[in-house]
Design a protein around this motif. Structure first.
Motif, short mmCIF file in Angstrom:
data_model
loop_
_atom_site.label_atom_id
_atom_site.label_comp_id
_atom_site.label_asym_id
_atom_site.label_seq_id
_atom_site.Cartn_x
_atom_site.Cartn_y
_atom_site.Cartn_z
N UNK A 29 0.82 -1.22 0.00
CA UNK A 29 0.00 0.00 0.00
C UNK A 29 0.86 1.27 0.00
N UNK A 30 2.18 1.11 0.05
CA UNK A 30 3.03 2.29 0.03
C UNK A 30 4.51 1.94 0.05
N UNK A 31 5.34 2.76 -0.63
CA UNK A 31 6.78 2.57 -0.66
C UNK A 31 7.42 3.95 -0.45
N UNK A 32 8.27 4.07 0.58
CA UNK A 32 8.75 5.39 0.98
C UNK A 32 10.27 5.40 1.18
N UNK A 33 10.88 6.55 0.91
CA UNK A 33 12.32 6.70 1.02
C UNK A 33 12.75 7.24 2.38
N UNK A 34 11.78 7.60 3.23
CA UNK A 34 12.13 8.15 4.54
C UNK A 34 11.08 7.80 5.58
N UNK A 35 11.50 7.83 6.84
CA UNK A 35 10.58 7.56 7.94
C UNK A 35 9.53 8.66 8.04
N UNK A 36 9.89 9.87 7.73
CA UNK A 36 8.95 10.99 7.80
C UNK A 36 7.79 10.78 6.83
N UNK A 37 8.11 10.40 5.60
CA UNK A 37 7.07 10.16 4.60
C UNK A 37 6.19 8.98 4.99
N UNK A 38 6.81 7.92 5.49
CA UNK A 38 6.05 6.74 5.91
C UNK A 38 5.15 7.07 7.09
N UNK A 39 5.67 7.85 8.04
CA UNK A 39 4.88 8.22 9.21
C UNK A 39 3.66 9.03 8.84
N UNK A 40 3.81 9.93 7.89
CA UNK A 40 2.67 10.72 7.44
C UNK A 40 1.60 9.86 6.82
N UNK A 41 1.99 8.86 6.05
CA UNK A 41 1.04 7.94 5.44
C UNK A 41 0.32 7.11 6.49
N UNK A 42 1.06 6.65 7.49
CA UNK A 42 0.50 5.76 8.50
C UNK A 42 -0.48 6.48 9.44
N UNK A 43 -0.43 7.78 9.47
CA UNK A 43 -1.37 8.53 10.30
C UNK A 43 -2.80 8.40 9.79
N UNK A 44 -2.95 8.18 8.49
CA UNK A 44 -4.28 8.15 7.89
C UNK A 44 -4.62 6.84 7.20
N UNK A 45 -3.73 5.88 7.27
CA UNK A 45 -3.95 4.60 6.59
C UNK A 45 -3.54 3.43 7.47
N UNK A 46 -4.28 2.34 7.37
CA UNK A 46 -3.95 1.16 8.15
C UNK A 46 -2.77 0.44 7.51
#
Length: 234
Positions: A29-46
């Motif tokens: 459901x997502x592929x990210x180059x940084x923890x910041x980007x991944x964290x933002x996604x995880x705030x609104x997605x399971x």
């Protein structure tokens, strides 16, 4: 099971995506180059599972893992074997050493799928029915199981749960590692790192960095090495 990949190397992300894509139960459901980007996604997605690189610019994998919800499982990916102990400290269920072998990723994914299924079904909060001198009754999967101390290979911490690996089965129950450690005979059960308890009678061999029990390899952390070796070498 929904998963994301967090790695600052594009080639590494594509490699994990290719290997994990062969496992039907996993959905990227997502592929990210940084923890910041991944964290933002995880705030609104399971997100059920994170393949997480350890060495990244900015927030590294260990730091990010400590911010992740207890309901999300973590598999670390790293090019350095010495980070294995760090993965235990962050409550990861496994770590993959780069370059990642297909069979190794499959094994880690199957472990995550198994844990995820049991965690979803385990909702009760009454987990220890009885403790005796040589056994304990543990609640898992809506039943109480008699677990003989001599049959326990090791106990592993997993978020708010523990995994009890015996000779015949694996049980997952909602209990802290500290709590169950206090129920076990102190002369037999030892801690090689913050996330494991091992049965010294089941140890097949050990090195300066690892303990080997049956087919399992468990890392020894610096904080526990001296006290562990003192007992084992007596």
């Amino acid at each position: 099971m929904k998963y994301i990949i967090v790695d600052d190397e594009p080639i590494a992300r594509r490699g994990i995506e290719k290997l994990a894509g062969q496992i039907d139960q996993l959905k990227l459901v997502g592929s990210f180059e940084s923890a910041v980007a991944a964290g933002g996604f995880m705030e609104n997605n399971r997100v059920d599972l994170v393949f997480l690189d350890i060495q990244m610019p900015g927030i590294n994998g260990i730091e990010f893992a400590k911010q992740i919800s207890a309901t999300t499982l973590i598999i670390f990916t790293t090019a350095f074997a010495e980070f294995a102990v760090d993965s235990y400290e962050a409550d990861a269920i496994d770590y993959l050493l780069k370059p990642i072998k297909p069979e190794r990723l499959k094994k880690a994914a199957e472990k995550a799928l198994s844990y995820h299924k049991i965690l979803l079904s385990e909702k009760d909060k009454s987990h220890v029915e009885q403790v005796e001198s040589n056994f304990i009754f543990i609640k898992a999967d809506r039943r109480y199981f008699k677990v003989n101390f001599e049959d326990i290979l090791f106990i592993e911490a997993l978020k708010d749960y523990v995994i009890i690996q015996t000779l015949k089965q694996r049980l997952i129950t909602r209990l802290s590692l500290k709590a169950i450690y206090g129920m076990l005979p102190a002369t037999t059960f030892l801690k090689p790192n913050r996330s494991y308890i091992i049965n010294k009678e089941r140890i097949d061999s050990f090195s300066n960095n690892d303990v080997f029990i049956d087919k399992y390899e468990i890392a020894i952390s610096n904080a526990y090495r001296d006290s562990l070796f003192e007992v084992l070498m007596k």
